[in-house]
Design an enzyme around this catalytic site. Sequence first.
Site, PDB file in Angstrom:
ATOM      1  N   LYS A  87      -2.279  23.127  31.390  1.00 54.79           N
ATOM      2  CA  LYS A  87      -3.453  23.838  32.087  1.00 54.79           C
ATOM      3  C   LYS A  87      -4.888  23.488  32.396  1.00 54.79           C
ATOM      4  O   LYS A  87      -5.814  23.370  32.869  1.00 54.79           O
ATOM      5  CB  LYS A  87      -3.911  25.310  31.373  1.00 54.79           C
ATOM      6  CG  LYS A  87      -3.796  24.372  29.738  1.00 54.79           C
ATOM      7  CD  LYS A  87      -3.936  26.308  28.928  1.00 54.79           C
ATOM      8  CE  LYS A  87      -4.039  25.878  27.341  1.00 54.79           C
ATOM      9  NZ  LYS A  87      -4.227  27.213  26.518  1.00 54.79           N
TER      10      LYS A  87
ATOM     11  N   LYS B 175     -14.353   8.718  23.965  1.00 60.15           N
ATOM     12  CA  LYS B 175     -14.658   7.399  25.073  1.00 60.15           C
ATOM     13  C   LYS B 175     -15.834   7.564  25.777  1.00 60.15           C
ATOM     14  O   LYS B 175     -16.655   6.007  25.292  1.00 60.15           O
ATOM     15  CB  LYS B 175     -13.561   7.669  25.751  1.00 60.15           C
ATOM     16  CG  LYS B 175     -13.050   5.642  26.433  1.00 60.15           C
ATOM     17  CD  LYS B 175     -12.400   5.833  27.297  1.00 60.15           C
ATOM     18  CE  LYS B 175     -12.128   4.222  28.308  1.00 60.15           C
ATOM     19  NZ  LYS B 175     -11.304   4.229  29.486  1.00 60.15           N
TER      20      LYS B 175
ATOM     21  N   HIS C 292      -4.176   6.543 -20.424  1.00 63.51           N
ATOM     22  CA  HIS C 292      -4.507   4.765 -19.145  1.00 63.51           C
ATOM     23  C   HIS C 292      -3.558   4.788 -18.580  1.00 63.51           C
ATOM     24  O   HIS C 292      -2.888   3.699 -18.445  1.00 63.51           O
ATOM     25  CB  HIS C 292      -4.755   4.106 -20.402  1.00 63.51           C
ATOM     26  CG  HIS C 292      -6.191   4.006 -21.535  1.00 63.51           C
ATOM     27  ND1 HIS C 292      -6.852   3.620 -21.428  1.00 63.51           N
ATOM     28  CD2 HIS C 292      -6.828   5.462 -20.728  1.00 63.51           C
ATOM     29  CE1 HIS C 292      -7.883   3.909 -22.357  1.00 63.51           C
ATOM     30  NE2 HIS C 292      -8.079   4.920 -21.910  1.00 63.51           N
TER      31      HIS C 292
ATOM     32  N   GLU D 104      -7.788  15.793 -22.737  1.00 62.09           N
ATOM     33  CA  GLU D 104      -8.580  16.080 -21.330  1.00 62.09           C
ATOM     34  C   GLU D 104      -8.098  17.544 -20.424  1.00 62.09           C
ATOM     35  O   GLU D 104      -8.783  17.681 -20.167  1.00 62.09           O
ATOM     36  CB  GLU D 104      -8.753  15.130 -21.095  1.00 62.09           C
ATOM     37  CG  GLU D 104      -9.292  13.636 -21.104  1.00 62.09           C
ATOM     38  CD  GLU D 104     -10.664  14.270 -21.176  1.00 62.09           C
ATOM     39  OE1 GLU D 104     -11.405  14.904 -20.284  1.00 62.09           O
ATOM     40  OE2 GLU D 104     -11.931  13.440 -21.330  1.00 62.09           O
TER      41      GLU D 104
ATOM     42  N   ARG E  47      16.778  -2.364 -13.181  1.00 63.02           N
ATOM     43  CA  ARG E  47      15.986  -2.113 -13.754  1.00 63.02           C
ATOM     44  C   ARG E  47      14.417  -1.005 -13.194  1.00 63.02           C
ATOM     45  O   ARG E  47      14.558  -0.497 -12.500  1.00 63.02           O
ATOM     46  CB  ARG E  47      15.137  -3.961 -13.330  1.00 63.02           C
ATOM     47  CG  ARG E  47      14.547  -4.335 -12.097  1.00 63.02           C
ATOM     48  CD  ARG E  47      14.617  -5.714 -11.883  1.00 63.02           C
ATOM     49  NE  ARG E  47      13.958  -5.707 -10.822  1.00 63.02           N
ATOM     50  CZ  ARG E  47      13.237  -7.055 -10.540  1.00 63.02           C
ATOM     51  NH1 ARG E  47      13.074  -7.814 -11.047  1.00 63.02           N
ATOM     52  NH2 ARG E  47      12.229  -7.225  -9.151  1.00 63.02           N
TER      53      ARG E  47
END
Length: 507
Positions: free
Chosen positions: A64, A134, A270, A322, A503
């Site tokens: 369209k 653009k 951590h 935490e 591993r």
Amino acid sequence: MDQWALLSVSDKTGIVELAQGFVDQGIGLLASGGTYQYLRDHGLTVKSLEDLTGFTEILGGRVKTLHPRIYAGILSRETRDDVNDRQKVDAPHVVAVVVNLYPFEAFLNQGADQATLIEKIDIGGVALIRAAAKNFQHVAVVVDPSQYATVLAKPLHAVTVEERRRWAYQAFNHVAYYDALIAQSFGDWEGHQAELPELYVVAGRKSGMLRYGENPHQRAGFYAQTRDVGFQSAKLHQGKALSYNNLADADTAWRLAATLTAPAAVAVKHQTPCGAGVGQSLAEAYEKAYQADPVSIFGGIVALNGIVDAPLANRLTEIFLEVIIAEGFTDEALKVLSAKKNVRVLEMPFVLPEQSEEIRTVTGGFLVQERDRITVPWQSLKQVAGPAVSLAEYEQDITLAWATVGFVKSNAIVVVNAGMTVGIGGGQTNRIDAARQALAQAGDKAHGAVLASDAFFPFGDVMEEAAKHRIGLVIQPGGSVRDNESIDAANAHGIPLFFTGERHFRH
């Protein structure tokens, strides 16, 4: 009128006010289908794109706006030649393009089927945005209702080139994100790919800014990926929003707990597990995770694969944590936890995504890999030394040790006894130091325990240390050119030694 704004939006929020603002500046309105009717219904004078082009939309609206008159009007730089070309095709002088796209993302998040999603892939809208962006020096491009107030803050002719460039940047980002979502969804339909794609795109929408990154001087944000999976869909019952470090730690805790069969509990500090436990109840599993390292768990993250009840909630409030993540919480448990207002209480399902990839940045680019799936390769386990044993007797501890070692920083050694990690050694630059760290932490609890290593033993020294602590069974990948040293030590000390053939490094 010699200046026009082209409007074509699926989200009608604020569009009437924006359109009126253009009219007040003497800018005419051009609009497509639904937007045209919507503006007319709200009393605005507007010209339809069909009237402009003399072209009626076809293919059910899929075509369209793709017409030279429209794009000549958007892409003209208003030089003498451009004006001549524009006027030859009776194209209007377009000074603003306001477009937002078919809601592909919303339907994707709702789990729409493939046929529906394909219909929600915008074609004309993307082309309009790209053309306007653009030509940003001459055309203002607007892609989101959140921008409308800024656009109306001053007359369009007073908007600077720098402001227009910023809007173009937002527009190209908007389109890039949209296309990345589509590309990712097509990848999902393809299923697991044997090869990583030549071009890799990732799409994320900012869920929110974080207080800071790993350190206070670093900016950070959380970008959620599509679909209702992961931390963006978790329910935060109480506490402040999660920080950068909270999220990194929580992901490790949640992933390890989700890898284990419920009931299971994991404590992380951590991004490294400091305790993990499995048991007949979630309370038992947590007690084991706590007792594994009652010092390190303080101020850490706990993930609980199961439903937290009031007695367990009381136990959780005895120390500072935490974040607490669980499959669910009873109302009584939430009431107990509410006494610790600073504790973040997070509820989310413990189901690992079918497929996922990890992305890590390096200078000049990023690395992509399939996420490690850590399961015990029972069918391929190979006993290479020591007396014959029943694996069923060690199944629980082997499973916990092997899962946990995959989440500990390499070099990694994990010792497990009676469904509880009793020693964890990780992040060392050599394997013997990791083993000594884990075994020293385990102490007498190493007697009869399972010891797992994330990689092979390059020497026989780890087996010698295991023998000193009377380890009951060792599981490791195997594959060293000096495997015979470990095999000989295992035979000499009567320790069953199994090779997995795989591993699980974690760097």
